[in-house]
Design an enzyme around this catalytic site. Sequence first.
Site, PDB file in Angstrom:
ATOM      1  N   SER A 288      11.679  -5.974  -5.956  1.00  0.00           N
ATOM      2  CA  SER A 288      10.902  -6.252  -4.750  1.00  0.00           C
ATOM      3  C   SER A 288       9.424  -6.006  -5.002  1.00  0.00           C
ATOM      4  O   SER A 288       9.043  -5.239  -5.881  1.00  0.00           O
ATOM      5  CB  SER A 288      11.361  -5.339  -3.606  1.00  0.00           C
ATOM      6  OG  SER A 288      10.927  -4.001  -3.842  1.00  0.00           O
ATOM      7  N   ASP A 289       8.591  -6.674  -4.229  1.00  0.00           N
ATOM      8  CA  ASP A 289       7.204  -6.249  -4.131  1.00  0.00           C
ATOM      9  C   ASP A 289       7.199  -4.924  -3.376  1.00  0.00           C
ATOM     10  O   ASP A 289       8.196  -4.514  -2.795  1.00  0.00           O
ATOM     11  CB  ASP A 289       6.356  -7.303  -3.429  1.00  0.00           C
ATOM     12  CG  ASP A 289       4.903  -7.274  -3.897  1.00  0.00           C
ATOM     13  OD1 ASP A 289       4.446  -6.200  -4.336  1.00  0.00           O
ATOM     14  OD2 ASP A 289       4.225  -8.313  -3.806  1.00  0.00           O
TER      15      ASP A 289
END
Length: 730
Positions: A288-289
């Site tokens: 994920s960011d």
Amino acid sequence: MSEYIKIDHIDQLLAMPLARQKKFREEVLKHVKENPVHHMESEWGRFENVGTLGKDEIEDLVTEVMSEMTLEQKVNQMSADYTPAVIQFVPDRYNSEPYYAGEDMELDIPAVRFTDGPSGVVLGYHSTAFPVSMARAASFDPELEKRVGDVIGIETRSGGANFFAGVCINLLRHPGWGRAQETYGEDPYLLGIMGSALTKGVQNHAMACVKHFAANSIENARFMVSVEMDERALRELYLPHFKMCVDSGAASIMSAYNRVRGEWCGHNKYLLTDILKNEWGFEGFVMSDFIFGIRGTVDAANAGLDVEMHATQFYGHRLVDAVRAGEVPEAQVDDAVRRILRQKIRFAGVGSPEKYDRSRMGCAEHAELSLEVARKSAVLLKNDHVLPLDRTKVKKVLVAGDLARTGAIGDSKGSSAVFPPYVVTALEGIQKAAGENVQVEFARGVVEDELRQRGKDFDAVIVYVGLTHLNEGEYFPSSADAPVGGDRLDLGLTYKEVGMIEAAAEGNENTIVVLQGGSAIQVEPWKDKAKGIIMQWYSGMEGGTALGEILFGDVNPSGKLPVTIHAKPQQLPYFGLHLETVDYDLYHGYFAADKFQQEVSYPFGYGLSYTKYQYSNIRLASDSITKDGTVSITVDVANTGERAGEEIVEAYVGCLKSEVDRHVKDLKGFRKVHLMPGETKTVTIDVDAENLAYYYEDKKEWVVEATDYMAYIGASSSEKDLLKKGFRIV
């Protein structure tokens, strides 16, 4: 249990009163000091001496390790090793040390140790700062980019990381995108070629992560905007470069913050599983960011989001609970863990440990490569017999503009900020290149009449203007009245900067403008005032040295534009700062310029030299090819000038009689050729017919049409700079 451990979501911190946040920070720092984190002594743990294993051997070892793991230990592999409180309050700045995820001391499994990019390694305070990705794209030189990646890989390992998340290949749809400097421009083919080269270079030493998947090209609204597009736009423009990097063996993909068709990218099963993992056969892991990269546990895990970074908010114990409640199948967790372990084992056998030492970060050898890139990425946009400056004739040069002495190397406040041991400013570089016999003086230029009057006494005036991290880059809404960075709605220079150029030109006809920035800067209407214009981007720690060498002719510029510089904002697609939804189609950049016959200031692929090149004798190996064949486009390129130089030869192909709406032409290949004065070389660029397909939405397949095509080859995307010849696919 300490309170900071109980707080497991960033929103809980943000909801605290400021006074409580301050006290809470003190408590966290005290706790961490009294309970220091100890990491594994060996770099790769139980995988330290596995060597280079074959694919089946890696899978067997993964199976063996997983057989020892509890559910909690599996989920640990998918979770960052930090709480939001630690990430928020402990590091002295973003990513000054590696971020860890999935370290397991009991099982002796190493962590994914993260460093950001992409203009260098974000770790520490002595990393090599390269020209930004947009500048490197202007070199059109994938071999050079692979060398950059190799150095970044060495510095990644030297700084204690094993995972570089700086292969940014988001398509620049609008030049106002705040983080344009982090990517390679407006064309998906160029993005894919350069991104693959960086990936390969980095992965000589460390895992590479390609980001942000997908359609992330608006900064201010990145946490809320939904990108709406049909399947053709998605497949033909916003995904091909990611597939090229996947096919190059990328270890990881980072999901984007934004939504695509209403679904958060970190929860988007269609993107992460259906396309990336199943259709493309991606064997790495998806991370994920940071912080807002996912919004929940179940949807993200079931969509195929494998690792939550850089703080655990939704995985960890929440994911364990979701599996036990039957909301997430354990098979989904097993698939994620297999992907993570697969890459850890793969890269435990990569590289040469003797190369990795803190002393290698920002060393002279790496700085020399940064200088080479800066030399090859500057784009000469205009030269009305003023450049290069002749040291035997030019005795006094005035440099104007505060930016000439600031040493800006790109976004210095966000996740891509690199801290090199030094930066050569434009003024320093010009002074050095000028030598002892040329007098170089500086003027701020804020008083126009002073610049106008002083300029009369000089042989040339260099006006250095453009952008900084205050104008673009990662968006920080520091206050309602004074946000920092982010997207640009105004693509031109400021009123004061234009005034400086006009005043300088009124006082001295030999006025040269040097532009600093991460994307296109509009040059109307002032470009007619200047005799010379150079786009230098953010040119890294040795950018000033390169600029001086170019201005005085020690280096012949060879860069070309990876973006279109439009003449007016009305030529650009719709863009806004606070959009909740935005529609993307097939047309932006040179695709739109072609379709709508726009007169732009400077076209994609454009760039001048201190010598002249002449193209002639276009020919094809065959006027007819099959759907599984290759069209070979050949042209003769001659250096008709008096200096040696490097020319970037560009090949485009357009479908003339398509059943669907298509671009007039698309970039399909390029080659850099070195030519001595008077020398002619023959250049051939091969284009496979399968790369001329369009995506047929109804049948969900790529179609190569049997019809007429046009091959173009030349010096830019502008038709006047191209030779063309037709062929047919049968």
